[in-house]
Design a protein around this motif. Structure first.
Motif, short mmCIF file in Angstrom:
data_model
loop_
_atom_site.label_atom_id
_atom_site.label_comp_id
_atom_site.label_asym_id
_atom_site.label_seq_id
_atom_site.Cartn_x
_atom_site.Cartn_y
_atom_site.Cartn_z
N ASP A 57 54.28 107.91 -66.35
CA ASP A 57 55.54 107.44 -66.92
C ASP A 57 55.36 106.00 -67.43
N PHE A 58 55.34 105.85 -68.75
CA PHE A 58 55.19 104.51 -69.35
C PHE A 58 56.50 104.06 -70.00
N SER A 59 57.62 104.58 -69.49
CA SER A 59 58.92 104.23 -70.08
C SER A 59 59.25 102.76 -69.80
N ILE A 63 59.37 96.74 -55.79
CA ILE A 63 59.61 97.04 -57.22
C ILE A 63 58.27 97.31 -57.90
N LEU A 64 57.29 96.45 -57.58
CA LEU A 64 55.97 96.61 -58.21
C LEU A 64 55.38 97.97 -57.85
N LYS A 65 55.50 98.35 -56.58
CA LYS A 65 54.94 99.65 -56.16
C LYS A 65 55.61 100.79 -56.93
N GLU A 66 56.92 100.72 -57.08
CA GLU A 66 57.64 101.77 -57.84
C GLU A 66 57.10 101.85 -59.27
N GLY A 67 56.92 100.68 -59.88
CA GLY A 67 56.41 100.64 -61.27
C GLY A 67 55.01 101.22 -61.36
#
Ligand code: NAP
Length: 299
Positions: free
Chosen positions: A248-250, A236-240
């Motif tokens: 992408d700061f959504s 999850i962290l890598k995706e973020g």
């Protein structure tokens, strides 16, 4: 005796702010609310409310004149803007500054350069430098995840749909404190002026894991069948982080970074066994307290 009598709070209209405001008023501090814009009926008529420009040292200095201790509960979107507030606090001659931080793992050195957390490090470093120069004193409060956020939102368990997405194996620990107790801890910081000076202090009412909550829920309501799945916090962290790198700061991307760190247990130190609860007057939850909270979520 507390040396702090008058307190200004910024961000009082947010998620955390109202709870801190209530605690300050209940503790009989003279409270001033600093806000971007005064909304009619938002605050009791007895509370002093001042409209400020958070980008202007002059505007903030004028508002902080005569204030002993500004408490910031500004939102994460404007974390770094607190350096302006700190400059104003110094110009106004305040005694103690409490920055908006209030994290679980936000002080972990491993996160120094991570998006979101880096700004908190910048603000803490700014405060430390100013304190070294003798300009003001500060206290940072580490409180873990807000208990209401963990239980009311489908963060650890989805109580409404009886589903649980387990982070790693579901045993990652996270310290947690209720919003009202964060307010109480802030009051205690202001009252324990010397003991909390230029320090990072920790409070936590309970250390939770998803499996612990799941076991309580299953014990209380054996008739409910939970649907579980697993996800790796590192993934999850890598995706973020990949999202942010791509510009992408959504909110979904930011949440991935938050989940991939705060729910990664000991990887980023989201749970701490040593606290300052005694000094801060925060009481830990008993197993029975926790059971009652979980029972209230089971429908
Ligand atoms: N540990 C946890 O689980 C957890 C969870 C969430 C948040 N936090 C932390 O708690 C603190 C407060 O977060 P929050 O969620 O309560 O904040 P929030 O609701 O997003 O915002 C708080 C307030 O900041 C003020 N503000 C001033 N300038 C702003 C601007 N340009 N844009 C947006 N808001 C602005 C607003 O008050 P006015 O309109 O009155 O000026 C707003 O109501 C932060 O440090 C955050 O990182 C911790």
């Amino acid at each position: 005796m507390s040396e702090i009598k008058s307190v200004a709070i910024t961000g009082a209209s947010g998620n955390l702010g109202p709870h801190v405001l209530k605690a300050l008023i209940d503790a009989n501090f003279q409270v001033t609310v600093l806000t971007r814009s005064r909304k009619p009926g938002a605050y009791d008529a007895s509370i002093r409310v001042v409209e400020v420009d958070f980008t202007s040292v002059e505007s903030l200095t004028a508002a902080l004149n005569g204030i002993d201790g500004p408490v910031s509960t500004l939102g994460p979107a404007v974390t770094e803007s607190q350096t302006v507030l700190i400059d104003a606090a110094i110009a106004a001659g305040v005694k103690r500054f409490i920055p908006s931080d209030y994290g679980s793992c936000s002080t972990n050195p491993k996160l120094k350069d991570h998006p979101i957390y880096a700004q908190m490090f910048t603000v803490r470093q700014y405060l430390q430098d100013k304190a070294k120069a003798g300009n003001l004193a500060w206290t940072v409060l580490v409180c873990g995840a807000f208990l209401e956020f963990l239980l009311d939102m489908p963060m650890m368990l989805d109580f409404e749909n009886h589903k649980a997405t387990l982070y790693d194996e579901g045993d990652n620990r996270i310290s947690s404190t209720s919003l009202s107790n964060v307010g109480n801890a802030i009051v205690a910081i202001l009252k324990n002026f010397e003991a909390t000076k230029n320090k990072i202090v920790h409070t936590s009412q309970v250390i939770l894991t998803q499996n612990k909550l799941l076991r309580i829920a299953e014990r209380l309501r054996p008739d409910i069948k939970w649907e579980t799945s697993k996800v790796q916090t590192s993934a999850i962290l890598k995706e973020g982080l990949d999202g942010v790198t791509a510009g992408d700061f959504s909110m979904p991307v930011i949440f991935k970074i938050l989940k991939g760190t705060a729910f990664a247990g000991d990887v980023y130190g989201s749970a701490y066994d040593e606290t300052d609860n005694d000094l801060l007057g925060v009481k830990e939850l008993t197993e029975k307290d926790l059971e009652s909270l979980v029972a209230g979520k089971l429908t």
